[in-house]
Design an enzyme around this catalytic site. Structure first.
Site, PDB file in Angstrom:
ATOM      1  N   LYS A  58      -9.736  25.916   4.431  1.00 59.43           N
ATOM      2  CA  LYS A  58      -9.780  24.475   4.206  1.00 59.43           C
ATOM      3  C   LYS A  58      -9.735  24.128   2.718  1.00 59.43           C
ATOM      4  CE  LYS A  58      -9.824  23.240   8.518  1.00 59.43           C
ATOM      5  NZ  LYS A  58      -8.666  22.511   9.096  1.00 59.43           N
ATOM      6  N   TYR A  89     -13.112  30.383   7.104  1.00 59.13           N
ATOM      7  CA  TYR A  89     -12.788  29.005   7.485  1.00 59.13           C
ATOM      8  C   TYR A  89     -12.807  28.108   6.249  1.00 59.13           C
ATOM      9  CZ  TYR A  89     -13.212  24.401   9.669  1.00 59.13           C
ATOM     10  OH  TYR A  89     -13.021  23.084  10.019  1.00 59.13           O
ATOM     11  N   SER A 139     -11.565  19.499   5.940  1.00 60.63           N
ATOM     12  CA  SER A 139     -12.971  19.522   6.331  1.00 60.63           C
ATOM     13  C   SER A 139     -13.802  19.343   5.069  1.00 60.63           C
ATOM     14  CB  SER A 139     -13.323  20.866   6.986  1.00 60.63           C
ATOM     15  OG  SER A 139     -14.729  21.041   7.100  1.00 60.63           O
TER      16      SER A 139
END
Length: 290
Positions: free
Chosen positions: A173, A169, A156
């Site tokens: 990533k 999160y 991402s």
């Protein structure tokens, strides 16, 4: 002919390396029952690959395989469970050598860290990061023995740019990007490629209620799928979706922190994961928590 004349003659340029053909190649994709994974499965099937769809939900995987067509098969896989991941790859190998593994499965619960439960933190790290490590390790053993293969990890943009509201999160990533970079160097001598694809906001259930930053737009899952297929056909380590986001990121990184922060604020990137539409995300957050 004099030496000077010879030097003036046009030189033959090296021919462009042809794109890799995926026809008849086995491509295993995790998290392929919906969104980016499903779009990616469709792109590979249309290109003639033998697609193996993995999803946590057996019914979703089977329906996705029927939708994709082209002989695609769907199986249950829990990427957070090593035995489940190994069984999934074994089923894929039964169709032929797995030439490409796309580690796409991931979840994105959003909240301030102080409000995030231990269970949620563990789940994000287990699926988004540990799952990628496990899948890469399992696939790389067979690929290295054969001397060829490609692992594509869907990360991402938040794996390069940490954003408030999605700290765990983002950490997962960032981990995927760093892990992939290390593995690219580790597996290159064995003839195995490792790549990362970094989408910005994508119009999928995972991205529900999240607005793209100012000057950007939400990507379609098919755009990310095209990037994955293109990366496999012509390997490169890092691909951003949309492509111009890469220029914005690396260009802004030439400035001091305070200027980068000002640019981020002007683009509303600093509030992208905090100023969300909670109602629009409610169903996804419920499913991700399960």
């Amino acid at each position: 002919m004099t030496r000077a004349t010879a030097l003036r003659l046009p030189q033959r340029l090296p021919s462009r390396t042809p794109d890799r053909d995926v026809r008849g190649k086995v491509v295993a994709i995790t998290g392929a029952g919906r969104g980016i994974g499903l779009a990616t499965a469709s792109r590979f099937a249309d290109a003639g690959a033998i697609v193996v769809i993995g999803d946590l939900d057996d019914d979703v995987a089977a329906k996705a395989a029927m939708q994709v067509g082209g002989g695609a098969e769907g199986y249950v896989v829990d990427v957070a469970d090593r035995e489940s991941f190994a069984a999934f790859l074994d089923r894929a190998e039964a169709l032929g050598p797995v030439e490409v593994l796309v580690n796409n499965a991931g979840i994105m619960p959003l909240s301030p860290l102080v409000d995030q439960s231990d269970a949620s933190i563990d789940k994000v790290l287990d699926i988004n990061l540990r799952g990628v490590i496990t899948g890469t390790q399992l696939a790389a053993r067979a690929m290295s023995a054969r001397g060829h293969g490609h692992v594509v990890n869907v990360a991402s943009a938040v794996g390069r740019i940490g954003m408030a509201g999605g700290a765990v999160y983002s950490a997962s990533k960032f981990g995927v990007v760093g892990f992939s970079e290390a593995m690219a160097g580790e597996l290159r001598p064995a003839g195995v490629d490792v790549s990362v694809v970094l989408p910005t906001v994508v119009a999928t259930e995972l991205g529900a209620g999240v607005s793209a930053t100012r000057g950007m737009r939400a990507c379609k899952p098919e755009e990310v799928a095209d990037a994955v297929l293109s990366t496999v056909r012509r390997p490169q380590f890092e691909t951003w979706v949309p492509g111009y986001a890469k220029g914005i990121f690396y260009g802004s990184n030439t400035f001091p922190r305070r200027i980068r922060d000002a640019i981020s604020h002007a683009m509303k990137a600093d509030s992208s994961l905090t100023a969300i539409d909670a109602e629009a995300r409610a169903e996804y957050e419920r499913r991700a928590s399960r």
